[in-house]
Each structure stands twice: as C-alpha cells, then as structure tokens.
Design an enzyme around this catalytic site. Structure first.
Site, PDB file in Angstrom:
ATOM      1  N   GLN A   1     -24.874 -31.383 -16.048  1.00 42.48           N
ATOM      2  CA  GLN A   1     -23.937 -32.612 -15.951  1.00 42.48           C
ATOM      3  C   GLN A   1     -22.707 -32.599 -16.630  1.00 42.48           C
ATOM      4  O   GLN A   1     -21.714 -33.239 -16.544  1.00 42.48           O
ATOM      5  CB  GLN A   1     -25.085 -34.064 -16.480  1.00 42.48           C
ATOM      6  CG  GLN A   1     -24.413 -35.375 -16.148  1.00 42.48           C
ATOM      7  CD  GLN A   1     -24.386 -35.496 -14.740  1.00 42.48           C
ATOM      8  OE1 GLN A   1     -23.313 -35.665 -14.017  1.00 42.48           O
ATOM      9  NE2 GLN A   1     -25.612 -35.191 -13.939  1.00 42.48           N
TER      10      GLN A   1
ATOM     11  N   CYS B   1     -33.389 -37.516  -9.202  1.00 41.08           N
ATOM     12  CA  CYS B   1     -34.488 -36.804  -9.078  1.00 41.08           C
ATOM     13  C   CYS B   1     -35.725 -37.438  -9.186  1.00 41.08           C
ATOM     14  O   CYS B   1     -36.720 -37.167  -8.792  1.00 41.08           O
ATOM     15  CB  CYS B   1     -34.663 -35.884 -10.312  1.00 41.08           C
ATOM     16  SG  CYS B   1     -34.432 -36.501 -12.078  1.00 41.08           S
TER      17      CYS B   1
ATOM     18  N   GLY C   1     -29.284 -25.602  -9.410  1.00 33.95           N
ATOM     19  CA  GLY C   1     -29.300 -25.866 -10.681  1.00 33.95           C
ATOM     20  C   GLY C   1     -30.923 -26.050 -11.198  1.00 33.95           C
ATOM     21  O   GLY C   1     -31.214 -25.497 -12.099  1.00 33.95           O
ATOM     22  N   THR C   2     -31.645 -26.522 -10.289  1.00 30.13           N
ATOM     23  CA  THR C   2     -33.113 -26.478 -10.480  1.00 30.13           C
ATOM     24  C   THR C   2     -33.866 -25.292 -10.683  1.00 30.13           C
ATOM     25  O   THR C   2     -34.523 -25.000 -11.535  1.00 30.13           O
ATOM     26  CB  THR C   2     -33.987 -27.439  -9.415  1.00 30.13           C
ATOM     27  OG1 THR C   2     -33.505 -29.023  -9.662  1.00 30.13           O
ATOM     28  CG2 THR C   2     -35.406 -27.455  -9.646  1.00 30.13           C
TER      29      THR C   2
ATOM     30  N   SER D   1     -25.067 -26.607 -12.048  1.00 30.11           N
ATOM     31  CA  SER D   1     -25.203 -26.509 -10.699  1.00 30.11           C
ATOM     32  C   SER D   1     -23.832 -27.017  -9.942  1.00 30.11           C
ATOM     33  O   SER D   1     -23.172 -27.909 -10.467  1.00 30.11           O
ATOM     34  CB  SER D   1     -26.116 -27.828 -10.624  1.00 30.11           C
ATOM     35  OG  SER D   1     -26.316 -28.015  -9.125  1.00 30.11           O
ATOM     36  N   ALA D   2     -23.385 -26.079  -9.136  1.00 26.46           N
ATOM     37  CA  ALA D   2     -22.088 -26.174  -8.634  1.00 26.46           C
ATOM     38  C   ALA D   2     -21.657 -27.379  -7.889  1.00 26.46           C
ATOM     39  O   ALA D   2     -20.611 -27.948  -8.169  1.00 26.46           O
ATOM     40  CB  ALA D   2     -21.736 -24.865  -7.488  1.00 26.46           C
ATOM     41  N   HIS D   3     -22.695 -28.265  -7.273  1.00 29.51           N
ATOM     42  CA  HIS D   3     -22.299 -29.345  -6.634  1.00 29.51           C
ATOM     43  C   HIS D   3     -22.131 -30.650  -7.496  1.00 29.51           C
ATOM     44  O   HIS D   3     -21.123 -31.579  -7.287  1.00 29.51           O
ATOM     45  CB  HIS D   3     -23.297 -29.635  -5.762  1.00 29.51           C
ATOM     46  CG  HIS D   3     -24.630 -30.511  -6.270  1.00 29.51           C
ATOM     47  ND1 HIS D   3     -24.546 -31.866  -6.534  1.00 29.51           N
ATOM     48  CD2 HIS D   3     -25.662 -29.900  -6.609  1.00 29.51           C
ATOM     49  CE1 HIS D   3     -25.986 -32.073  -7.169  1.00 29.51           C
ATOM     50  NE2 HIS D   3     -26.456 -30.714  -7.128  1.00 29.51           N
TER      51      HIS D   3
END
Length: 380
Positions: free
Chosen positions: A179, A322, A71-72, A196-198
């Site tokens: 999120q 983060c 995602g970052t 972001s998949a996780h």
C-alpha cells in the site's frame, strides 16, 4: 455522468508511462530471457534493467530483487521461504492484527502445520506499539511481519522501531509494502519485502519480492531455474518493464502531488463529521498515507452506501478488496475497536481534483440521509 474514481487503494489506474513501456516491451521483450540468441539477449537486458530500476526505488541490490505474479504471491513466498529456512531456530511467527489477509492466511497455514503464531494488537488508530511487538519476540521466533501502512485505514506502522527490536532479537522482519510503495519511503532495517505493481500504476500480474543478503530463505516450492530459483515460471518481461517505468514516474509525481492529495484527505477528514451525524473518521490523522481516508456511518449498510455513491458518480470501496465479497466485518476495524458498520474507504489516485472532492462532500450527506430514512432512522 462522469465517474470520479476514489479507489486507488484497490488499484491505481494504469500510468501512461507504464502503458508506453508495456507496448514497447511487448514488441521487444517477448523472447525467452534464459536463451542465448539475439532476441533472447535483448529480452534479458530489458528484464535486468527493470530489476535494477525497481531495486533503486527500494534502496536494495538488483540481486536481492525478484519479480512474482502478484503482491500476494510475493507475500506467500517471503513468509513461507523464511519460515522454512529458519525451522531449526523455531516455529514461532509474530504478526500484527491488521495485516493484509494474505499475511494472515499464511500465518493460519503455518499454524495448521504445527507452528505457533502470536498476534500483536493495535491501538484505536490501527498502529502497533513497538514495545508490545518487541515483547512478542522469543528465542524460537522464526519470523516477524509488519505492514508498512494499513491498506484499509492508511495508518503508518512504526517499521523502524520494530526493525530495531527484531535486529536486536536476531529475528528477520518481513514488511508488506503493497500500500505504501511509490507513495512513501519504507524505513530501513527489514529483511524481506513484498509489493504489488498495480498499486502504483503498473500493470496487474506483477509483484516484487525482496530478500536481503544474509537473510535465510528457502523456496517452499519445487526448484525452478527462473528468477534466481526463487519464483518459478516464465518471466513476464513486458510486465516487469512496465512496472519499473510506472514506479519511477509515480514516485516522482507523488513527491510533488502527495502534499496536495494529503490536503484533500485532510479536508474530507475535517468536513465529514460536520456534515453527517453519527459518523466516525478512522485511522491516524497524522501518521498516515497521503491519499487514503476511511469513515464509518451508523445506521447505514456499507454496501448500500457504496451503491448509492456509485449512482451519484463516485467509485469508492468498503474495507479491503480481499474481504469485500464476504459478510464478515473487517478484521482491521474489529482489531481497532472502531465502528465497522457503514464503512467507506476513499483513496485518491494521482491527479484527483479538488472539484471532485468538493462534489463528493456535497452529495455524501444526502446519500446517507436517504439510506437512513429508508432504514427508518431519522435525526433527533
């Protein structure tokens, strides 16, 4: 002692649908999808199917959807690519004060490179004022950034209203949906999106970048033939397949289970101030993500409280992953003007039981009291 995992905002446990899809794709999707032989064509089909499934979930076209390594990375590519493509328009960037660190770090890089950045503040719930955000837009604004929901306190942002203002000003809007993806729908009107998949029970190492048609974007990286020339490097096809399977399964579960998780969060929000003195529950109580609640306890070190709760069988976090390894207070809580000391973020994964929440509420007051006594603080 069994541990109750309450840190889904950092990462959701791997969904069974993702595990099954990943194992299958490791056997059938290992070849180079750019080649023409049989195994490669089968791998390419798996990748195209995964892309189409992700696109449906976000209400976009498959050819607007690209897989990244995180995602970052999706955030970095979205922002830097849009800023590069619109350099003739200007070098002004607008962000909210509570964006994820990946957004703020990119903004800082843009500023060091000679660009201008306007940061829009938030109210005490962590929400931006759409009118204030609109007022920050200028003729030379190249890009505006607003998260769909805050990663530390769960507050939903007024994306639809801000998107309308950006559209009127002819400024593309980038939305960090990491999120909220899979949990709530992102309002329409944005130009670029990252996820972001996780965060929805997919595997780590898979992000999603969406660049809508007619949005000016130029890769900030050396050109590569992979992923529509937007993301360099060999595609992680098994990861993409697992991410798509997880998103479909997780979103369907949240349609059913989201209200139950929201009720459990409401219980925590309501009970904590009654059980513990000198505590502040943070974030919008209504316009929020269904699974997340944050509170701060005075006279308690946050790290000590997390360690004590871990000893008692609860995995929770403080602030954002983060920035969790730094001693600096959360930039989100600072921007909101709320208590930053003794901060605890509870985020419930799918299937969280009411029994675990009740057990958490039963042990929390004693944990806080013990730490306050150790610090020499006693109740009045």
């Amino acid at each position: 002692m069994s541990v109750a995992y309450f840190d889904a905002a950092s990462t959701e446990p791997l969904h069974p649908a993702a595990r099954e899809a990943l194992i299958t794709a490791l056997d059938g999707g290992w070849a180079d999808p750019q080649r023409l032989y049989g195994d490669a064509r089968r791998t390419r089909l798996l990748l195209d199917q995964a892309r189409a499934r992700i696109a449906v979930a976000f209400g976009v076209r498959p050819d607007e959807t690209f897989f990244t390594t995180s995602g970052t990375q999706a955030v970095h590519l979205a922002m830097l690519g849009a800023l590069s493509a619109r350099r003739r328009t200007g070098r002004h960037l607008v962000v909210s004060a509570v964006e994820h660190s990946s957004v703020l770090h990119t903004a800082a890089l843009h500023e060091r490179d000679g660009g201008k950045v306007t940061t829009v503040g938030v109210d005490r719930t962590g929400r931006v004022d759409p009118e204030e955000f609109a007022a920050a837009l200028r003729p030379d604004t190249a890009l505006a950034c607003l998260q769909s929901a805050n990663h530390e306190v769960g507050t939903l942002q007024p994306v639809a209203e801000v998107a309308e203002a950006c559209r009127a000003a002819r400024v593309p809007l980038f939305v960090d949906a990491a999120q909220s993806a899979g949990r709530t729908e992102v309002p329409a009107g944005w130009s670029l999106l990252a996820a972001s998949a996780h965060k929805w029970g997919g595997p780590p190492g898979v992000g999603v970048l969406v660049v809508r048609k007619n949005t000016r974007w130029r890769s900030p990286l050396p050109e590569d033939e992979r992923e529509g020339r937007r993301v360099p490097g060999f595609e992680n096809v098994p990861g993409a397949v697992a991410a798509a399977a997880a998103l479909e399964a997780y979103a369907a579960e949240m349609d059913r289970d989201g209200p139950r998780l929201s009720a459990l969060v409401d219980r925590i929000r309501e009970r904590v101030p009654h059980l513990i003195e000198d505590v502040e529950v943070i974030g919008d109580p209504v316009r929020r993500l269904p699974h997340l609640v944050t509170f701060s306890c005075l006279y308690v070190e946050g790290e000590a409280l997390l360690t004590e709760l871990d000893r008692l069988g609860f995995a929770v976090s403080s602030g954002s992953s983060c920035t969790a390894d730094t001693l600096r207070p959360s930039h989100v809580l600072e921007a909101m003007g709320v208590i930053t000391h003794g901060n605890v973020r509870v985020s419930l994964p799918r299937g969280t039981s009411a029994t675990d929440v009740d057990r958490f509420l039963a042990v929390l007051p004693g944990a806080v009291a013990r730490l306050r006594r150790t610090a020499g603080v006693t109740s009045q």
